[in-house]
Design an enzyme around this catalytic site. Structure first.
Site, PDB file in Angstrom:
ATOM      1  N   CYS A 111       0.825  -1.202   0.000  1.00 45.41           N
ATOM      2  CA  CYS A 111       0.000   0.000   0.000  1.00 45.41           C
ATOM      3  C   CYS A 111       0.866   1.261   0.000  1.00 45.41           C
ATOM      4  O   CYS A 111       1.688   1.455  -0.887  1.00 45.41           O
ATOM      5  CB  CYS A 111      -0.951  -0.061   1.193  1.00 45.41           C
ATOM      6  SG  CYS A 111      -2.342   1.066   1.149  1.00 45.41           S
ATOM      7  N   HIS A 112       0.719   2.109   1.011  1.00 43.91           N
ATOM      8  CA  HIS A 112       1.505   3.341   1.112  1.00 43.91           C
ATOM      9  C   HIS A 112       2.930   3.085   1.595  1.00 43.91           C
ATOM     10  O   HIS A 112       3.724   4.018   1.688  1.00 43.91           O
ATOM     11  CB  HIS A 112       0.810   4.337   2.042  1.00 43.91           C
ATOM     12  CG  HIS A 112      -0.407   4.970   1.447  1.00 43.91           C
ATOM     13  ND1 HIS A 112      -1.606   4.288   1.316  1.00 43.91           N
ATOM     14  CD2 HIS A 112      -0.618   6.203   0.933  1.00 43.91           C
ATOM     15  CE1 HIS A 112      -2.503   5.085   0.764  1.00 43.91           C
ATOM     16  NE2 HIS A 112      -1.935   6.252   0.513  1.00 43.91           N
TER      17      HIS A 112
END
Length: 192
Positions: free
Chosen positions: A118-119
Site C-alpha cells: 500500500c503506502h
C-alpha cells in the site's frame, strides 16, 4: 538461531497490513521485530482499518493498539534477513526520519528482501531505491513511484509484484500473494 525480519511501523499503520503479516511470518518460523521511530519495545502504536466500500478512496476506522517488540534506536540491519514496510498513514511521516531511510537503503544495498504494501512504497521512494524498479502500491502513490524513476505496476488489489528483492502490493487484500512472493524471495521452503 532464528532468522529475523524487521517491520518499520508508526501510528496509524494499516491494521491488517501490520498484524496479519507479523503473525503469518512468525507462524512460519521467523523472529519478527516491529520498531517505530521515537518508541521502544513495549510501547504501542495505534492502527487504522482501511476498507474498500465503494467510495472514491478507502474509508478509515480506528483499529487496534499494536505493541512494539524491539527498539528503533538499536536496529542493526545486519541482524535481519528481510524488511517489511506496511501501509496506512504511517509511511507518510516515518519517511521523514533519516534513520528510517538509512535502514531502508541498507537493506536495498545488501540486496535483502524488502516488502512494501500500500503506502509503504512512500518509504521506498523517499529512500531513493525505486529508480529503474517495477513497484506496485496503493494507486494514490503511483505519481511518487514514477517521479522517483520507478515503473508503477497497476495491478489488481489482490495481486503482488516482485522485481528482484522488492515485493510490493497495492493493499491488504494482496496478503496471500505478497506473502508468498516475499517468502520465495527470502528462500523459505514451505511443504505440505
Amino acid at each position: 538461531m532464528s532468522k529475523k525480519i524487521l517491520f518499520l511501523v508508526g501510528d496509524y499503520v494499516e491494521d491488517y497490513e501490520v498484524m496479519v503479516p507479523f503473525q503469518a511470518l512468525a507462524m512460519v518460523g521467523y523472529t519478527v521485530e516491529a520498531v517505530c521511530p521515537d518508541k521502544q519495545a513495549g510501547d504501542s502504536i495505534r492502527t487504522a482499518i482501511h476498507d474498500f466500500e465503494g467510495d472514491q478512496t478507502y474509508s478509515e476506522k480506528p483499529g487496534h493498539n499494536f505493541q512494539l517488540n524491539a527498539d528503533f534506536d538499536t536496529v542493526n540491519t545486519d541482524d535481519y534477513v528481510g524488511l517489511v514496510v506496511p501501509g496506512g498513514r504511517a509511511p507518510e511521516y516515518i519517511r521523514l526520519n533519516e534513520r528510517v531511510l538509512e535502514i531502508t537503503r541498507e537493506f536495498a544495498q545488501a540486496n535483502k528482501p524488502i516488502a512494501a504494501v500500500c503506502h509503504g512504497a512512500q518509504v521506498l521512494t523517499a529512500a531513493g531505491i525505486v529508480e529503474g524498479r517495477k513497484v506496485s502500491a496503493y494507486p494514490a502513490c503511483a505519481p511518487e513511484v514514477r517521479l522517483c524513476g520507478g515503473e508503477y505496476q497497476d495491478i489488481a488489489v489482490d495481486h503482488a509484484y516482485t522485481d528482484g528483492n522488492i515485493v510490493s502490493a497495492p493493499a491488504w487484500p494482496a496478503h496471500p500473494a505478497w506473502l508468498k512472493q516475499f517468502l520465495d524471495v527470502l528462500g523459505a521452503k514451505i511443504t505440505l
